[in-house]
Design an enzyme around this catalytic site. Sequence first.
Site, PDB file in Angstrom:
ATOM      1  N   PRO A   9       0.787  -1.225   0.000  1.00 48.54           N
ATOM      2  CA  PRO A   9       0.000   0.000   0.000  1.00 48.54           C
ATOM      3  C   PRO A   9       0.821   1.278   0.000  1.00 48.54           C
ATOM      4  O   PRO A   9       1.839   1.380   0.694  1.00 48.54           O
ATOM      5  CB  PRO A   9      -0.838  -0.091   1.282  1.00 48.54           C
ATOM      6  CG  PRO A   9      -0.191  -1.133   2.109  1.00 48.54           C
ATOM      7  CD  PRO A   9       0.470  -2.082   1.159  1.00 48.54           C
ATOM      8  N   ASN A  10       0.349   2.233  -0.782  1.00 49.67           N
ATOM      9  CA  ASN A  10       0.906   3.592  -0.870  1.00 49.67           C
ATOM     10  C   ASN A  10       2.240   3.685  -1.606  1.00 49.67           C
ATOM     11  O   ASN A  10       2.769   4.775  -1.787  1.00 49.67           O
ATOM     12  CB  ASN A  10       1.026   4.246   0.523  1.00 49.67           C
ATOM     13  CG  ASN A  10      -0.319   4.330   1.216  1.00 49.67           C
ATOM     14  OD1 ASN A  10      -1.254   4.882   0.653  1.00 49.67           O
ATOM     15  ND2 ASN A  10      -0.432   3.754   2.397  1.00 49.67           N
ATOM     16  N   ARG A  17       4.394  11.195  -1.873  1.00 52.28           N
ATOM     17  CA  ARG A  17       4.249  10.749  -0.499  1.00 52.28           C
ATOM     18  C   ARG A  17       5.516  11.017   0.320  1.00 52.28           C
ATOM     19  O   ARG A  17       6.578  10.477  -0.007  1.00 52.28           O
ATOM     20  CB  ARG A  17       4.003   9.234  -0.614  1.00 52.28           C
ATOM     21  CG  ARG A  17       4.122   8.495   0.628  1.00 52.28           C
ATOM     22  CD  ARG A  17       4.055   7.014   0.423  1.00 52.28           C
ATOM     23  NE  ARG A  17       3.863   6.445   1.737  1.00 52.28           N
ATOM     24  CZ  ARG A  17       4.193   5.236   2.072  1.00 52.28           C
ATOM     25  NH1 ARG A  17       4.686   4.410   1.179  1.00 52.28           N
ATOM     26  NH2 ARG A  17       4.003   4.818   3.299  1.00 52.28           N
ATOM     27  N   TYR A  22      10.780   9.107   1.583  1.00 48.85           N
ATOM     28  CA  TYR A  22      10.801   8.143   0.480  1.00 48.85           C
ATOM     29  C   TYR A  22      11.422   8.674  -0.819  1.00 48.85           C
ATOM     30  O   TYR A  22      11.534   7.922  -1.789  1.00 48.85           O
ATOM     31  CB  TYR A  22       9.370   7.655   0.201  1.00 48.85           C
ATOM     32  CG  TYR A  22       8.763   6.965   1.401  1.00 48.85           C
ATOM     33  CD1 TYR A  22       9.261   5.748   1.852  1.00 48.85           C
ATOM     34  CD2 TYR A  22       7.713   7.545   2.114  1.00 48.85           C
ATOM     35  CE1 TYR A  22       8.722   5.121   2.966  1.00 48.85           C
ATOM     36  CE2 TYR A  22       7.162   6.926   3.228  1.00 48.85           C
ATOM     37  CZ  TYR A  22       7.677   5.714   3.646  1.00 48.85           C
ATOM     38  OH  TYR A  22       7.144   5.094   4.755  1.00 48.85           O
ATOM     39  N   ASN A  73       8.129  -5.579  -0.916  1.00 46.76           N
ATOM     40  CA  ASN A  73       8.038  -4.475   0.031  1.00 46.76           C
ATOM     41  C   ASN A  73       6.570  -4.424   0.449  1.00 46.76           C
ATOM     42  O   ASN A  73       5.741  -3.836  -0.249  1.00 46.76           O
ATOM     43  CB  ASN A  73       8.464  -3.147  -0.602  1.00 46.76           C
ATOM     44  CG  ASN A  73       8.380  -1.998   0.391  1.00 46.76           C
ATOM     45  OD1 ASN A  73       7.851  -2.156   1.505  1.00 46.76           O
ATOM     46  ND2 ASN A  73       8.884  -0.838   0.016  1.00 46.76           N
ATOM     47  N   ALA A  76       3.119  -0.863   4.729  1.00 50.56           N
ATOM     48  CA  ALA A  76       2.544  -0.869   6.084  1.00 50.56           C
ATOM     49  C   ALA A  76       2.154  -2.282   6.546  1.00 50.56           C
ATOM     50  O   ALA A  76       2.185  -2.589   7.746  1.00 50.56           O
ATOM     51  CB  ALA A  76       1.343   0.053   6.147  1.00 50.56           C
ATOM     52  N   ASP A  86       2.175 -15.862   6.288  1.00 49.62           N
ATOM     53  CA  ASP A  86       1.719 -17.243   6.071  1.00 49.62           C
ATOM     54  C   ASP A  86       1.717 -17.612   4.590  1.00 49.62           C
ATOM     55  O   ASP A  86       2.051 -18.747   4.227  1.00 49.62           O
ATOM     56  CB  ASP A  86       0.314 -17.436   6.653  1.00 49.62           C
ATOM     57  CG  ASP A  86       0.329 -17.508   8.179  1.00 49.62           C
ATOM     58  OD1 ASP A  86       1.420 -17.616   8.763  1.00 49.62           O
ATOM     59  OD2 ASP A  86      -0.756 -17.455   8.781  1.00 49.62           O
ATOM     60  N   GLU A  97      13.078  -9.183   1.361  1.00 49.22           N
ATOM     61  CA  GLU A  97      12.279  -8.041   1.815  1.00 49.22           C
ATOM     62  C   GLU A  97      13.033  -6.732   1.535  1.00 49.22           C
ATOM     63  O   GLU A  97      14.243  -6.666   1.746  1.00 49.22           O
ATOM     64  CB  GLU A  97      12.074  -8.204   3.322  1.00 49.22           C
ATOM     65  CG  GLU A  97      11.314  -7.111   4.006  1.00 49.22           C
ATOM     66  CD  GLU A  97      11.320  -7.268   5.538  1.00 49.22           C
ATOM     67  OE1 GLU A  97      12.216  -7.947   6.089  1.00 49.22           O
ATOM     68  OE2 GLU A  97      10.428  -6.686   6.178  1.00 49.22           O
ATOM     69  N   HIS A  99      12.780  -2.372   2.087  1.00 49.65           N
ATOM     70  CA  HIS A  99      12.151  -1.133   2.557  1.00 49.65           C
ATOM     71  C   HIS A  99      12.976   0.035   2.059  1.00 49.65           C
ATOM     72  O   HIS A  99      14.209   0.024   2.204  1.00 49.65           O
ATOM     73  CB  HIS A  99      12.048  -1.103   4.084  1.00 49.65           C
ATOM     74  CG  HIS A  99      11.200  -2.207   4.605  1.00 49.65           C
ATOM     75  ND1 HIS A  99       9.834  -2.210   4.443  1.00 49.65           N
ATOM     76  CD2 HIS A  99      11.534  -3.371   5.200  1.00 49.65           C
ATOM     77  CE1 HIS A  99       9.363  -3.333   4.942  1.00 49.65           C
ATOM     78  NE2 HIS A  99      10.371  -4.063   5.399  1.00 49.65           N
ATOM     79  N   SER A 101      12.903   3.136   3.158  1.00 51.08           N
ATOM     80  CA  SER A 101      13.423   3.880   4.314  1.00 51.08           C
ATOM     81  C   SER A 101      14.095   2.910   5.288  1.00 51.08           C
ATOM     82  O   SER A 101      13.911   1.689   5.198  1.00 51.08           O
ATOM     83  CB  SER A 101      12.272   4.602   5.014  1.00 51.08           C
ATOM     84  OG  SER A 101      11.378   3.655   5.577  1.00 51.08           O
ATOM     85  N   ARG A 106      12.930   4.249  12.722  1.00 49.75           N
ATOM     86  CA  ARG A 106      11.650   4.961  12.710  1.00 49.75           C
ATOM     87  C   ARG A 106      10.787   4.569  13.918  1.00 49.75           C
ATOM     88  O   ARG A 106      11.308   4.097  14.914  1.00 49.75           O
ATOM     89  CB  ARG A 106      10.969   4.737  11.356  1.00 49.75           C
ATOM     90  CG  ARG A 106      11.788   5.334  10.193  1.00 49.75           C
ATOM     91  CD  ARG A 106      11.092   5.191   8.861  1.00 49.75           C
ATOM     92  NE  ARG A 106       9.840   5.925   8.824  1.00 49.75           N
ATOM     93  CZ  ARG A 106       8.918   5.772   7.874  1.00 49.75           C
ATOM     94  NH1 ARG A 106       9.135   4.915   6.882  1.00 49.75           N
ATOM     95  NH2 ARG A 106       7.791   6.456   7.915  1.00 49.75           N
ATOM     96  N   ARG A 110       6.962   0.251  13.789  1.00 46.25           N
ATOM     97  CA  ARG A 110       7.573  -0.275  12.550  1.00 46.25           C
ATOM     98  C   ARG A 110       8.699  -1.264  12.851  1.00 46.25           C
ATOM     99  O   ARG A 110       9.380  -1.737  11.949  1.00 46.25           O
ATOM    100  CB  ARG A 110       8.123   0.874  11.697  1.00 46.25           C
ATOM    101  CG  ARG A 110       7.055   1.812  11.170  1.00 46.25           C
ATOM    102  CD  ARG A 110       7.623   2.880  10.240  1.00 46.25           C
ATOM    103  NE  ARG A 110       6.783   4.058  10.232  1.00 46.25           N
ATOM    104  CZ  ARG A 110       5.723   4.227   9.428  1.00 46.25           C
ATOM    105  NH1 ARG A 110       5.424   3.330   8.526  1.00 46.25           N
ATOM    106  NH2 ARG A 110       4.981   5.318   9.507  1.00 46.25           N
TER     107      ARG A 110
HETATM  108  C1  DQA Z   1       8.162   1.064   3.874  1.00 48.37           C
HETATM  109  C2  DQA Z   1       8.243   1.277   5.395  1.00 48.37           C
HETATM  110  C3  DQA Z   1       6.909   1.004   6.055  1.00 48.37           C
HETATM  111  O1  DQA Z   1       7.016   1.186   7.456  1.00 48.37           O
HETATM  112  C4  DQA Z   1       5.858   1.968   5.537  1.00 48.37           C
HETATM  113  O2  DQA Z   1       4.603   1.676   6.089  1.00 48.37           O
HETATM  114  C5  DQA Z   1       5.803   1.972   4.044  1.00 48.37           C
HETATM  115  C6  DQA Z   1       7.038   1.884   3.271  1.00 48.37           C
HETATM  116  C7  DQA Z   1       9.471   1.450   3.151  1.00 48.37           C
HETATM  117  O3  DQA Z   1       9.608   1.073   1.995  1.00 48.37           O
HETATM  118  O4  DQA Z   1      10.322   2.140   3.730  1.00 48.37           O
HETATM  119  O5  DQA Z   1       4.734   2.152   3.462  1.00 48.37           O
HETATM  120  O6  DQA Z   1       7.930  -0.307   3.624  1.00 48.37           O
END
Ligand code: DQA
Length: 154
Positions: A9-10, A17, A22, A73, A76, A86, A97, A99, A101, A106, A110
């Site tokens: 998401p996002n 954003r 980011y 990624n 959230a 799962d 994985e 991220h 940031s 943070r 998180r």
């Molecule tokens: C994120 C870090 C997460 O905590 C956050 O909710 C995101 C982006 C990152 O790519 O840094 O949406 O996954």
Amino acid sequence: MKFLIINGPNINMLGLREPVIYGKQSYSALVELIKRTAEDEGIEVELFQSNHEGAIVDKIQEAYSVFDGIVINPAAYTHTSVAILDALKAVSIPAVEVHISDVSKRDDFRQISYAGKACIKTYMGLGFDGYVEAIRYLKGYLSHAAGERSFDLK
Ligand code: DQA
């Protein structure tokens, strides 16, 4: 080798954003970078972005016996979703994985990553380069694993 790149998401709002966290580059710029990296590495990629937890779970399930590796990624959902954890465990496709940031520096909420528990490696705080590193790492990991498998057969 075929990799599925999942963004939660996002991530489609990149650029707009929280640019201080980011960066100013858009999601399409990220897509371009991933496609270019995959081409350079000789890897086939499919990209998937969703703001919906169930859609991400469905996509991971559908990846079974289609993709060799997953770069994810979960955004959230990283910090909340046992369902994504799962699903990754269910298909047991090697996953990395990412991220953008550095989540370790943070908010307290998180500090837990559920999806990370099913991943072989995590990159954080490298911006978009984290995806590049993840693709290269996964390629190396799978090439090595294939080598070991053929060694085992001798
Ligand atoms: C994120 C870090 C997460 O905590 C956050 O909710 C995101 C982006 C990152 O790519 O840094 O949406 O996954």
